[in-house]
Design a protein around this motif. Sequence first.
Motif, PDB file in Angstrom:
ATOM      1  N   GLY A 349      26.012 -82.684  25.342  1.00  0.00           N
ATOM      2  CA  GLY A 349      26.261 -83.253  24.029  1.00  0.00           C
ATOM      3  C   GLY A 349      27.740 -83.441  23.749  1.00  0.00           C
ATOM      4  O   GLY A 349      28.154 -84.441  23.137  1.00  0.00           O
ATOM      5  N   TRP A 350      28.568 -82.495  24.191  1.00  0.00           N
ATOM      6  CA  TRP A 350      30.004 -82.620  23.970  1.00  0.00           C
ATOM      7  C   TRP A 350      30.553 -83.826  24.709  1.00  0.00           C
ATOM      8  O   TRP A 350      31.368 -84.581  24.190  1.00  0.00           O
ATOM      9  N   TYR A 351      30.087 -84.007  25.917  1.00  0.00           N
ATOM     10  CA  TYR A 351      30.495 -85.175  26.687  1.00  0.00           C
ATOM     11  C   TYR A 351      30.100 -86.470  25.975  1.00  0.00           C
ATOM     12  O   TYR A 351      30.888 -87.404  25.850  1.00  0.00           O
ATOM     13  N   LEU A 352      28.869 -86.523  25.495  1.00  0.00           N
ATOM     14  CA  LEU A 352      28.393 -87.744  24.841  1.00  0.00           C
ATOM     15  C   LEU A 352      29.195 -88.077  23.588  1.00  0.00           C
ATOM     16  O   LEU A 352      29.522 -89.242  23.339  1.00  0.00           O
ATOM     17  N   TRP A 353      29.505 -87.060  22.785  1.00  0.00           N
ATOM     18  CA  TRP A 353      30.147 -87.316  21.499  1.00  0.00           C
ATOM     19  C   TRP A 353      31.658 -87.460  21.589  1.00  0.00           C
ATOM     20  O   TRP A 353      32.263 -88.180  20.782  1.00  0.00           O
ATOM     21  N   HIS A 354      32.316 -86.793  22.532  1.00  0.00           N
ATOM     22  CA  HIS A 354      33.781 -86.730  22.466  1.00  0.00           C
ATOM     23  C   HIS A 354      34.431 -88.089  22.691  1.00  0.00           C
ATOM     24  O   HIS A 354      35.414 -88.431  22.027  1.00  0.00           O
ATOM     25  N   TRP A 355      33.890 -88.891  23.592  1.00  0.00           N
ATOM     26  CA  TRP A 355      34.572 -90.143  23.932  1.00  0.00           C
ATOM     27  C   TRP A 355      34.539 -91.161  22.789  1.00  0.00           C
ATOM     28  O   TRP A 355      35.581 -91.721  22.432  1.00  0.00           O
ATOM     29  N   PRO A 356      33.375 -91.439  22.177  1.00  0.00           N
ATOM     30  CA  PRO A 356      33.398 -92.368  21.050  1.00  0.00           C
ATOM     31  C   PRO A 356      34.289 -91.901  19.905  1.00  0.00           C
ATOM     32  O   PRO A 356      34.951 -92.720  19.254  1.00  0.00           O
ATOM     33  N   LEU A 357      34.323 -90.596  19.665  1.00  0.00           N
ATOM     34  CA  LEU A 357      35.181 -90.096  18.593  1.00  0.00           C
ATOM     35  C   LEU A 357      36.659 -90.282  18.937  1.00  0.00           C
ATOM     36  O   LEU A 357      37.471 -90.621  18.071  1.00  0.00           O
ATOM     37  N   LEU A 358      37.026 -90.070  20.194  1.00  0.00           N
ATOM     38  CA  LEU A 358      38.415 -90.256  20.594  1.00  0.00           C
ATOM     39  C   LEU A 358      38.831 -91.722  20.515  1.00  0.00           C
ATOM     40  O   LEU A 358      39.977 -92.039  20.197  1.00  0.00           O
ATOM     41  N   VAL A 359      37.900 -92.637  20.804  1.00  0.00           N
ATOM     42  CA  VAL A 359      38.229 -94.060  20.825  1.00  0.00           C
ATOM     43  C   VAL A 359      38.208 -94.658  19.421  1.00  0.00           C
ATOM     44  O   VAL A 359      39.104 -95.419  19.040  1.00  0.00           O
ATOM     45  N   ILE A 360      37.176 -94.313  18.631  1.00  0.00           N
ATOM     46  CA  ILE A 360      37.000 -94.937  17.313  1.00  0.00           C
ATOM     47  C   ILE A 360      37.647 -94.111  16.200  1.00  0.00           C
ATOM     48  O   ILE A 360      38.078 -94.649  15.185  1.00  0.00           O
ATOM     49  N   GLY A 361      37.736 -92.797  16.394  1.00  0.00           N
ATOM     50  CA  GLY A 361      38.213 -91.905  15.342  1.00  0.00           C
ATOM     51  C   GLY A 361      39.565 -92.274  14.750  1.00  0.00           C
ATOM     52  O   GLY A 361      39.711 -92.348  13.518  1.00  0.00           O
ATOM     53  N   PRO A 362      40.602 -92.518  15.576  1.00  0.00           N
ATOM     54  CA  PRO A 362      41.905 -92.860  14.991  1.00  0.00           C
ATOM     55  C   PRO A 362      41.855 -94.109  14.116  1.00  0.00           C
ATOM     56  O   PRO A 362      42.488 -94.151  13.057  1.00  0.00           O
ATOM     57  N   ALA A 363      41.099 -95.122  14.529  1.00  0.00           N
ATOM     58  CA  ALA A 363      40.988 -96.340  13.710  1.00  0.00           C
ATOM     59  C   ALA A 363      40.255 -96.042  12.408  1.00  0.00           C
ATOM     60  O   ALA A 363      40.626 -96.554  11.343  1.00  0.00           O
ATOM     61  N   LEU A 365      40.259 -93.304  10.793  1.00  0.00           N
ATOM     62  CA  LEU A 365      41.151 -92.515   9.930  1.00  0.00           C
ATOM     63  C   LEU A 365      42.452 -93.243   9.622  1.00  0.00           C
ATOM     64  O   LEU A 365      43.302 -92.702   8.901  1.00  0.00           O
ATOM     65  N   ALA A 366      42.615 -94.449  10.190  1.00  0.00           N
ATOM     66  CA  ALA A 366      43.841 -95.238  10.008  1.00  0.00           C
ATOM     67  C   ALA A 366      45.072 -94.441  10.432  1.00  0.00           C
ATOM     68  O   ALA A 366      46.105 -94.444   9.767  1.00  0.00           O
ATOM     69  N   ARG A 367      44.942 -93.739  11.570  1.00  0.00           N
ATOM     70  CA  ARG A 367      46.049 -92.944  12.086  1.00  0.00           C
ATOM     71  C   ARG A 367      46.267 -93.264  13.550  1.00  0.00           C
ATOM     72  O   ARG A 367      45.357 -93.708  14.256  1.00  0.00           O
ATOM     73  N   GLU A 368      47.476 -93.023  14.010  1.00  0.00           N
ATOM     74  CA  GLU A 368      47.795 -93.247  15.419  1.00  0.00           C
ATOM     75  C   GLU A 368      47.161 -92.150  16.265  1.00  0.00           C
ATOM     76  O   GLU A 368      47.122 -90.980  15.872  1.00  0.00           O
ATOM     77  N   ALA A 369      46.664 -92.536  17.423  1.00  0.00           N
ATOM     78  CA  ALA A 369      46.038 -91.570  18.321  1.00  0.00           C
ATOM     79  C   ALA A 369      47.120 -90.697  18.966  1.00  0.00           C
ATOM     80  O   ALA A 369      47.920 -91.170  19.764  1.00  0.00           O
ATOM     81  N   THR A 370      47.146 -89.430  18.621  1.00  0.00           N
ATOM     82  CA  THR A 370      48.079 -88.466  19.196  1.00  0.00           C
ATOM     83  C   THR A 370      47.273 -87.346  19.835  1.00  0.00           C
ATOM     84  O   THR A 370      46.096 -87.144  19.512  1.00  0.00           O
ATOM     85  N   PRO A 371      47.869 -86.584  20.754  1.00  0.00           N
ATOM     86  CA  PRO A 371      47.142 -85.459  21.337  1.00  0.00           C
ATOM     87  C   PRO A 371      46.605 -84.483  20.297  1.00  0.00           C
ATOM     88  O   PRO A 371      45.495 -83.968  20.428  1.00  0.00           O
ATOM     89  N   ARG A 372      47.370 -84.235  19.244  1.00  0.00           N
ATOM     90  CA  ARG A 372      46.903 -83.301  18.211  1.00  0.00           C
ATOM     91  C   ARG A 372      45.662 -83.837  17.502  1.00  0.00           C
ATOM     92  O   ARG A 372      44.673 -83.120  17.330  1.00  0.00           O
ATOM     93  N   LEU A 373      45.697 -85.107  17.097  1.00  0.00           N
ATOM     94  CA  LEU A 373      44.533 -85.700  16.448  1.00  0.00           C
ATOM     95  C   LEU A 373      43.353 -85.739  17.404  1.00  0.00           C
ATOM     96  O   LEU A 373      42.203 -85.477  17.009  1.00  0.00           O
ATOM     97  N   SER A 374      43.618 -86.036  18.670  1.00  0.00           N
ATOM     98  CA  SER A 374      42.531 -86.095  19.653  1.00  0.00           C
ATOM     99  C   SER A 374      41.861 -84.739  19.828  1.00  0.00           C
ATOM    100  O   SER A 374      40.634 -84.660  19.983  1.00  0.00           O
ATOM    101  N   LEU A 375      42.635 -83.658  19.792  1.00  0.00           N
ATOM    102  CA  LEU A 375      42.045 -82.327  19.910  1.00  0.00           C
ATOM    103  C   LEU A 375      41.179 -82.007  18.689  1.00  0.00           C
ATOM    104  O   LEU A 375      40.110 -81.396  18.829  1.00  0.00           O
ATOM    105  N   VAL A 376      41.624 -82.427  17.518  1.00  0.00           N
ATOM    106  CA  VAL A 376      40.808 -82.221  16.311  1.00  0.00           C
ATOM    107  C   VAL A 376      39.499 -82.996  16.423  1.00  0.00           C
ATOM    108  O   VAL A 376      38.413 -82.479  16.125  1.00  0.00           O
ATOM    109  N   LEU A 377      39.580 -84.238  16.889  1.00  0.00           N
ATOM    110  CA  LEU A 377      38.377 -85.051  17.055  1.00  0.00           C
ATOM    111  C   LEU A 377      37.462 -84.456  18.127  1.00  0.00           C
ATOM    112  O   LEU A 377      36.233 -84.516  18.015  1.00  0.00           O
ATOM    113  N   ALA A 378      38.061 -83.874  19.176  1.00  0.00           N
ATOM    114  CA  ALA A 378      37.253 -83.240  20.219  1.00  0.00           C
ATOM    115  C   ALA A 378      36.478 -82.044  19.666  1.00  0.00           C
ATOM    116  O   ALA A 378      35.322 -81.808  20.045  1.00  0.00           O
ATOM    117  N   LEU A 379      37.103 -81.280  18.766  1.00  0.00           N
ATOM    118  CA  LEU A 379      36.395 -80.163  18.137  1.00  0.00           C
ATOM    119  C   LEU A 379      35.274 -80.670  17.239  1.00  0.00           C
ATOM    120  O   LEU A 379      34.197 -80.054  17.159  1.00  0.00           O
TER     121      LEU A 379
END
Length: 731
Positions: A349-363, A365-379
């Motif tokens: 499940g983590w594998y399935l969910w993490h990638w779409p969130l990393l790709v779509i999440g920054p857009a 949230l209207a924020r730039e994709a940074t490692p910190r934001l990506s880790l939050v989205l991964a959680l």
Amino acid sequence: MTALTGTGAAGRTGTSVIQAPAPPHTEQERQTVRPAGSSPPRGNGPRVPRHRREREPSLRQDIQGLRALAVTLVVLAHAGVPLVAGGYVGVDVFFVISGFLITGGLIGEAHDSGSVSLRRFYARRALRILPPATLVALATMAGCRFFASKLRYVEFLHDASAGALYLMNIDLAASGTDYLREGAAPSPFQHFWSLSVEEQYYLVWPVVLLVGWKCFRRTWLKALPLGVLCLLSLGLAVGAGESSPSWSYFGPHTRLWELGAGSLLAFGGRALGRLPCHLAEACTWLGLGGIVASALLYDDTTPFPGYHALLPVAATVLVIAGGCAPSRPSASRLLSVRPATWLGGLSYGWYLWHWPLLVIGPAALAREATPRLSLVLALCALAAAWLTLHLVENPIRHHRALRRRPGAALAVGLGLSTVVVVTSVVAAWSPPAISSAAGAPSLNAALTGADNPRAALAELLSAPATSLPRNLSPGLTDIKGHRSAVYRDSCHVDYSAERSPGCVYGDRTSDKVVVLFGDSHAAQWFPALDGISRQQGWKLVSLTKSSCKTADVMTVAQNRPYTSCETWRKRALRRIGDLRPFLVLTSSSEAATPVERMTDPPREWRVGFERVYRQLDRYAGHLVVLLDTPWPRSDAVECASSRPLDLPACERDQRDAVRSPVLREASRQAAARTGATLLDPKPWLCPPRGRCPFVVGDTFVYRDESHVAESYAEALTPVLRQELRASGSAG
């Protein structure tokens, strides 16, 4: 993902092969393996139906922990954590685990019943894989509708269908050969590629095992066909890395050996169960060290998979093999701690969910994709995986009626896949609209009818559009697909080619020959030069190759020395010598990485350019060196699709638009030393001050993150003709 991506990855990444996400093993059936060749336990009780005889799997906790390690490496790598840039090796770990566990389950079933029920096998996989995958696919489609690139919306829905039909890896391998898509961002459905590889493998492997089980008595003979296939697959993986990196990374034929390594390990159950304690201890620690080392030492520049995949594959084999010993090694006990096994249970499940969130999440949230934001989205993805496990996966997977009725389970699986395909097709019929403003004057008409095209263009550049015009031609969604004849006719050759075909344009009967020579940043000017050739009655010969610089300097392409460029350049120069053209126009991109570290880059690049320019000057009546065009900040078309009414937010200041001042000045000096005519296209794309616009008149300027759009180059035909005449190069 390369996507990963890395360049590894082609994603839709184009030639740089994306280091894309890899799924964890998705079948928790048997995690202990009955020694191959042993007999099933005998009893005196009544014969029990097959579905009643199936035993509940005995969970190997160390493999659960190994899953946790693999998925963590993958997620951290995709989140941009620099220390584990090679975390994409998690794909190899998962493939080996999958082959071992599934084959172990099939061997156990064959021992129990003397055969393998393909119907029940595929029913179990359908119940395990499809419910959560369907949920994630539908949620990702909704995210694409509201937050992802409007320009690629239809493409993303196509990817959803490809993932549901287990063809995502084939789709990515085919599109990865398209050089013009090299800089494209990865698809939010890209992570389904490795699940597709697994299902393609398991479409064939159980049948091969069943045939071998019925035809051979000895265990080694039953495993022999797979062993031969694994060797062939490994050879293909290494060989394809040079000629077609995207097929090497995504192809089922080049990944079979990794799943096969785990499957072959399952045949050695009897021997593995007798491993001495000290040997098992050494195997597990050596294996863990190999997995971690590959994640730390590999990065986006590592040619992968090829022979580099041997390290994580062999390391995973060692960990699993050592854990089969009667006494549990300390490394296996470390992998079996409660947090690791808990995370391993959520790995799919983590594998399935993490990638779409990393790709779509920054857009979203209207924020730039940074490692910190990506880790939050991964959680956040991990939390979604926990909910999916308890609300979707387990209730359906353990549903008694479906477990007892394989036909019903297969029907559910088919229905879920159909839902994804139908939803994606229906949604693609009405893509989200891209906003536009008032109409704009025709650029082509303004320049064609002008007495002084350069002055007319400068006037238009001084008042650029701030919004997409209503009459943009071609439309924004058609710009990337608009290809000139050199691409349609395969005259612009790819990375592997060592010679160009005999492509001739303009007036083919003319004895006045003009040659276009360089890489794709030369090929981008083909529409303009072709138009001039037709007007002037010239024969135009196109000699261009992807990322092959004009300078005689060995560079890196696709993470390896670009030897085919060296061969191609020598042959192209010999051909130009035979043609004796009256005009050669040459250009190349300023993005280049030399194979060897330069001690004096400005001088060494100048010398490299000068060697080639002197040869061209000997062969041609006139040599025109066209400097590289200004580069936008990112993919211009993508950015404009997301901010169609605020284009200045996407545009780059002309002072920052030069890709490499070192290569630019080196080319300039080399042209001056050889007496070549130098043309700087920067005033054709940017005003003297301010930003370089995306739209001039009714025409979009760029095709991607570096190339000029075909329509804009074609509109500049009068400007290029005026420049050539002014320099005395037009004859």
